[in-house]
Design a protein around this motif. Structure first.
Motif, PDB file in Angstrom:
ATOM      1  N   VAL A  24       0.838  -1.199   0.000  1.00 17.76           N
ATOM      2  CA  VAL A  24       0.000   0.000   0.000  1.00 17.76           C
ATOM      3  C   VAL A  24       0.870   1.246   0.000  1.00 17.76           C
ATOM      4  CG1 VAL A  24      -1.790   1.269   1.240  1.00 17.76           C
ATOM      5  CG2 VAL A  24      -1.801  -1.238   1.240  1.00 17.76           C
ATOM      6  N   SER A  25       0.521   2.211  -0.834  1.00 18.16           N
ATOM      7  CA  SER A  25       1.198   3.500  -0.838  1.00 18.16           C
ATOM      8  C   SER A  25       0.153   4.607  -0.822  1.00 18.16           C
ATOM      9  CB  SER A  25       2.099   3.641  -2.065  1.00 18.16           C
ATOM     10  OG  SER A  25       1.344   3.519  -3.256  1.00 18.16           O
ATOM     11  N   GLY A  26       0.581   5.769  -0.350  1.00 20.82           N
ATOM     12  CA  GLY A  26      -0.347   6.898  -0.290  1.00 20.82           C
ATOM     13  C   GLY A  26      -1.248   6.887   0.921  1.00 20.82           C
ATOM     14  N   GLY A  27      -1.002   5.971   1.837  1.00 19.27           N
ATOM     15  CA  GLY A  27      -1.811   5.901   3.042  1.00 19.27           C
ATOM     16  C   GLY A  27      -1.323   4.774   3.927  1.00 19.27           C
ATOM     17  N   SER A  28      -1.618   4.857   5.205  1.00 21.73           N
ATOM     18  CA  SER A  28      -1.177   3.846   6.151  1.00 21.73           C
ATOM     19  C   SER A  28      -2.256   2.802   6.379  1.00 21.73           C
ATOM     20  CB  SER A  28      -0.835   4.502   7.492  1.00 21.73           C
ATOM     21  OG  SER A  28      -0.625   3.530   8.485  1.00 21.73           O
ATOM     22  N   ILE A  29      -1.851   1.538   6.513  1.00 18.85           N
ATOM     23  CA  ILE A  29      -2.827   0.481   6.753  1.00 18.85           C
ATOM     24  C   ILE A  29      -3.376   0.528   8.181  1.00 18.85           C
ATOM     25  CG2 ILE A  29      -1.869  -1.030   4.983  1.00 18.85           C
ATOM     26  CD1 ILE A  29      -0.577  -2.679   7.209  1.00 18.85           C
TER      27      ILE A  29
END
Length: 114
Positions: A24-29
């Motif tokens: 995932v990129s552009g945000g945290s899981i």
């Protein structure tokens, strides 16, 4: 904007365990209210929801796949992983990871064959 990318082997032998990773990129899981999910689409069939791992780490599975499915995460790498055990040719499908209601990856083809 959240972006997701699936990775893993494209060919798995029957009875083995299928393992796919979603980066995932552009945000945290761990961002609140995000549910990181796996779905699949067998050839000629509709989409099937397999399960999800929430931002809290809680997991949810499709009743029909629960006995064979495990979803985990690595917060240090911002990744979550799908494991599907005891695969058969019926598990051949395009597998997608996504943030439920937000965004989905492009999908990866997995074929189960000896």
């Amino acid at each position: 904007q959240v972006q997701l990318q699936e990775s893993g082997p494209g060919l798995v032998k029957p009875s083995q365990t299928l393992s796919l990773t979603c980066t995932v990129s552009g945000g945290s899981i761990t961002t609140a209210d995000y549910y990181w999910s796996w779905i699949r689409q067998p050839p000629g069939k509709g989409l099937e929801w397999m399960g999800a791992i929430a931002y809290s780490g809680s997991t949810y599975y499709s009743p029909s796949l629960k006995s064979r499915t495990s979803i985990s995460r690595d917060t240090s790498k911002n990744q979550f992983t799908l494991q599907l055990s005891s695969v058969t040719p019926e598990d051949t499908a395009v597998y997608y990871c996504g943030a439920l209601g937000v965004s989905w990856g492009q999908g990866t083809q997995v074929t189960v064959s000896s």
